[in-house]
Design a protein around this motif. Sequence first.
Motif, short mmCIF file in Angstrom:
data_model
loop_
_atom_site.label_atom_id
_atom_site.label_comp_id
_atom_site.label_asym_id
_atom_site.label_seq_id
_atom_site.Cartn_x
_atom_site.Cartn_y
_atom_site.Cartn_z
N LEU A 43 0.83 -1.21 0.00
CA LEU A 43 0.00 0.00 0.00
C LEU A 43 0.86 1.26 0.00
N LEU A 44 2.03 1.20 0.64
CA LEU A 44 2.94 2.34 0.61
C LEU A 44 3.64 2.49 -0.74
N ILE A 45 4.02 1.37 -1.34
CA ILE A 45 4.74 1.42 -2.62
C ILE A 45 3.80 1.75 -3.77
N TRP A 46 2.65 1.04 -3.83
CA TRP A 46 1.66 1.26 -4.89
C TRP A 46 0.36 1.72 -4.25
N PRO A 47 0.16 3.01 -4.12
CA PRO A 47 -1.09 3.49 -3.51
C PRO A 47 -2.31 3.04 -4.32
N PRO A 48 -3.39 2.71 -3.63
CA PRO A 48 -4.58 2.24 -4.35
C PRO A 48 -5.26 3.37 -5.10
N ARG A 49 -5.94 3.00 -6.18
CA ARG A 49 -6.65 3.99 -6.99
C ARG A 49 -8.04 4.25 -6.42
N ASN A 50 -8.63 3.23 -5.81
CA ASN A 50 -9.98 3.36 -5.30
C ASN A 50 -9.99 2.96 -3.82
N TRP A 51 -10.31 3.91 -2.95
CA TRP A 51 -10.35 3.66 -1.51
C TRP A 51 -11.75 3.32 -1.04
N LEU A 52 -12.75 3.65 -1.82
CA LEU A 52 -14.13 3.48 -1.40
C LEU A 52 -14.64 2.08 -1.70
N PRO A 53 -15.51 1.55 -0.84
CA PRO A 53 -16.08 0.22 -1.11
C PRO A 53 -16.94 0.24 -2.37
N SER A 54 -16.58 -0.58 -3.32
CA SER A 54 -17.33 -0.71 -4.56
C SER A 54 -16.85 -1.99 -5.24
N LEU A 55 -17.31 -2.22 -6.46
CA LEU A 55 -16.86 -3.41 -7.19
C LEU A 55 -15.41 -3.29 -7.62
N GLU A 56 -14.88 -2.08 -7.67
CA GLU A 56 -13.49 -1.88 -8.10
C GLU A 56 -12.56 -1.55 -6.94
N ILE A 57 -12.91 -1.99 -5.73
CA ILE A 57 -12.06 -1.74 -4.57
C ILE A 57 -10.76 -2.52 -4.71
N ASP A 58 -9.71 -1.98 -4.17
CA ASP A 58 -8.41 -2.64 -4.21
C ASP A 58 -8.49 -3.96 -3.43
N PRO A 59 -8.04 -5.06 -4.02
CA PRO A 59 -8.13 -6.36 -3.33
C PRO A 59 -7.35 -6.40 -2.01
N ARG A 60 -6.36 -5.56 -1.86
CA ARG A 60 -5.61 -5.53 -0.60
C ARG A 60 -6.49 -5.07 0.55
N PHE A 61 -7.44 -4.17 0.30
CA PHE A 61 -8.37 -3.75 1.34
C PHE A 61 -9.33 -4.88 1.71
N VAL A 62 -9.72 -5.66 0.72
CA VAL A 62 -10.59 -6.80 0.99
C VAL A 62 -9.86 -7.81 1.87
N VAL A 63 -8.61 -8.10 1.53
CA VAL A 63 -7.82 -9.05 2.32
C VAL A 63 -7.58 -8.50 3.72
N LEU A 64 -7.32 -7.21 3.84
CA LEU A 64 -7.12 -6.59 5.15
C LEU A 64 -8.39 -6.67 5.98
N PHE A 65 -9.53 -6.42 5.37
CA PHE A 65 -10.81 -6.52 6.08
C PHE A 65 -11.06 -7.95 6.55
N ILE A 66 -10.79 -8.92 5.67
CA ILE A 66 -10.95 -10.33 6.07
C ILE A 66 -10.04 -10.66 7.24
N GLY A 67 -8.81 -10.16 7.20
CA GLY A 67 -7.87 -10.39 8.30
C GLY A 67 -8.34 -9.75 9.60
N LEU A 68 -8.90 -8.54 9.51
CA LEU A 68 -9.39 -7.86 10.71
C LEU A 68 -10.55 -8.60 11.36
N VAL A 69 -11.28 -9.39 10.58
CA VAL A 69 -12.37 -10.20 11.12
C VAL A 69 -11.88 -11.59 11.50
N ALA A 70 -11.03 -12.19 10.68
CA ALA A 70 -10.63 -13.58 10.87
C ALA A 70 -9.66 -13.79 12.03
N VAL A 71 -8.73 -12.87 12.25
CA VAL A 71 -7.74 -13.06 13.33
C VAL A 71 -8.41 -13.06 14.70
N PRO A 72 -9.27 -12.08 15.02
CA PRO A 72 -9.96 -12.18 16.32
C PRO A 72 -10.87 -13.41 16.42
#
Length: 189
Positions: A43-72
Amino acid sequence: MISIPEKPEDFPGQERVTLRPEPHRLVLAALAGALWPPIPVTLLIWPPRNWLPSLEIDPRFVVLFIGLVAVPACLWLIRRERARTGRPSTRLGVVWRFMFYGGLLAAGLQAVFALILCILGWFEAGGIAQAAGATETTLLIYGVGLLPIAVMIGVSYALWAGLCAAFIAFRLQPEVRDRLGVLGDRDPG
């Protein structure tokens, strides 16, 4: 001279552990586990083009969200299992549970994603033959081809989260001394 381990506790990761009593340690372990290093670095090296939740959201945000739910959730499962059976009792056991649950979660989410894409393909198809072709292609690409990649990513993410949990949320269990002589002779020699 190389010493050969004589007891299972002598191997790395085999020391008995217990959950730390401080609740902030669980929160810290969950946050550290969710911040898998490839996500913030990319995310620091290649900033995402779309920060908002939509069909074109950056997959790294999806993975981060899954991690924020799955780890706890995984920490909760391990805590519940420890209350019921006393296992996992070692750091290696904690890491293994995370990797197992992470691989299962990645495979399950990839399968659900492939099925959702198949269903969406049915609505975009012009006829039955085109819908069958779209289903075949989608299942081959997302259900078969990308499944091993998703599992590898899930297991490596879970390995990081498991290491964070094993060292932040757990501490070495204090050794119990045999004061009454009821534990038996541990060292026969």
